[in-house]
Write an enzyme that holds these catalytic residues in place. Structure first.
Site, PDB file in Angstrom:
ATOM      1  N   ARG A 184     -10.472   1.309   4.307  1.00  0.00           N
ATOM      2  CA  ARG A 184      -9.682   0.626   3.289  1.00  0.00           C
ATOM      3  C   ARG A 184     -10.567   0.334   2.081  1.00  0.00           C
ATOM      4  NH1 ARG A 184      -6.244   2.311   5.978  1.00  0.00           N
ATOM      5  NH2 ARG A 184      -4.327   1.322   6.734  1.00  0.00           N
ATOM      6  N   CYS A 240       0.806  -1.220   0.000  1.00  0.00           N
ATOM      7  CA  CYS A 240       0.000   0.000   0.000  1.00  0.00           C
ATOM      8  C   CYS A 240       0.842   1.274   0.000  1.00  0.00           C
ATOM      9  CB  CYS A 240      -0.903   0.021   1.224  1.00  0.00           C
ATOM     10  SG  CYS A 240      -0.019   0.178   2.800  1.00  0.00           S
TER      11      CYS A 240
END
Length: 365
Positions: free
Chosen positions: A176, A87
């Protein structure tokens, strides 16, 4: 038969775990599919994460390292691809470099292409990905469109949604993006992302029993340093600095890399030793200010207390849980995926139907 969503077919699904970390996504799917899922391949390049993974999963194969060096032909056939690709290249806390990000000789922002490469070859039924919310707005949304288009081009219908962990039974404000791809020959029109339970959970619910080791209580010198740092930024109009969380509220997102522990400090006045067990400057603070323990971070991410942390240094555990996923959210999504796959398999006279476990649990409750 198909009108009753309580029924499903007993099928063994094979899965692979890419960018596996410490197995958070796998844990969520294992919880949802129970005995009907088998992991046949795992890839994770970080040695310390591999150690934690091995302590918690009894696989009869070795964990593969750098996925960019793995030939897709060497990966066993599978039905479900789990992929929490890195990420950092897209995080709001990072430099937002995306596809131009370079780290130790490899571009993290393009590692999702390894998922595409492997799934284009094997054509699994489902591809599941998780990433930071920042992925959706990187480069004005163009990056996310490229990623979704890549999965569509290899024959998948793509669903995506931003979900917050605080809505799924853990006291953590963690948004998320979740991506679920079904192979085009599978009727996934009924798929819906879960809404969450909205159950009220607070930090107090995930605290370890007292006494907490004095190593988690900050020194008075460090507390003063944090205060001065926060005051300097406040004078400049910034909101940076430590934050003490209300025990009856929720935590902020625990951060990739394990940094930012000072943003989730607690005042824990329960009895504890004031004798330092590590080398510190000054004395243990008398205000009872401490950081959360690795086990508390594990609970913030929905990992069960049976998850083995023995022999792993705190530094690595904070990093690993900060980089991991919230198991509760994964499990809830996996149950919705399972419903789609179950309906796909209820087609022949030899189908064996069983009640969904979550329906049984609801009745038992």
């Amino acid at each position: 038969m198909l009108s009753d969503e309580r029924f499903m077919v007993i099928v063994m699904y094979k899965s692979i775990d890419l960018f596996a970390g410490i197995g958070g996504i796998r844990t969520g799917f294992d919880n949802a599919f129970k005995k009907n899922i088998e992991t046949v391949f795992v890839s994770e390049w970080d040695d310390f994460a591999q150690k934690t993974y091995r302590q918690n999963f009894a696989d009869n194969f070795d964990i593969a390292g750098d996925i960019t060096k793995i030939d897709e032909n060497d990966i066993p056939e599978f039905d479900i691809c789990l992929a929490g690709f890195p990420c950092q290249a897209f995080s709001l806390a990072g430099k937002h470099m995306g596809f131009d990000d370079d780290y130790k000789g490899m571009c993290r922002g393009t590692l999702f292409q390894e998922v595409v490469r492997i799934c284009d070859h094997h054509k699994p039924k489902v591809i599941f990905c998780e990433n930071v919310k920042g992925l959706t707005i990187h480069d004005r949304g163009r990056t996310f469109k490229v990623i979704k288009r890549a999965f569509e081009q290899i024959g998948y219908t793509v669903y995506d949604k931003v979900l917050n962990s605080k809505d799924f039974g853990v006291p953590q404000n963690r948004e998320r993006i979740y991506i679920v791809c079904f192979r085009n020959d599978i009727d996934a029109s009924s798929f819906r992302f879960p809404q969450g339970s909205k159950e009220k959970v607070c930090i107090r619910d995930i605290m370890e029993d007292a006494p907490i080791s004095p190593k988690y209580y900050l020194s008075d010198v460090y507390v003063d340093t944090l205060r001065r740092h926060k005051e300097r930024h406040a004078a400049k109009g910034h909101g940076f600095g430590y934050e003490i969380r209300d025990l009856d509220d929720i935590a902020g997102a625990i951060v990739c890399g394990g940094m930012g522990r000072e943003r989730n400090l607690l005042i824990d006045a329960r009895p504890h030793s004031m004798k330092p067990v590590t080398h510190i400057k000054g004395e243990i603070n008398k205000e009872d200010i401490r950081k959360m323990t690795p086990r508390e971070w594990a609970r913030l991410q929905g990992f069960p207390d049976s998850y083995n942390l023995d022999g792993i240094a705190d530094t690595h555990l904070y990093k690993q849980f900060g980089n991991s996923v919230t198991v509760n959210v994964i499990e809830a999504i996996a149950k919705e995926i399972l419903k789609v796959l179950a309906r796909e398999n209820v087609t022949g006279n030899d189908a064996v139907n069983v009640l969904l476990d979550d329906k049984k649990e609801q009745k038992a409750g």
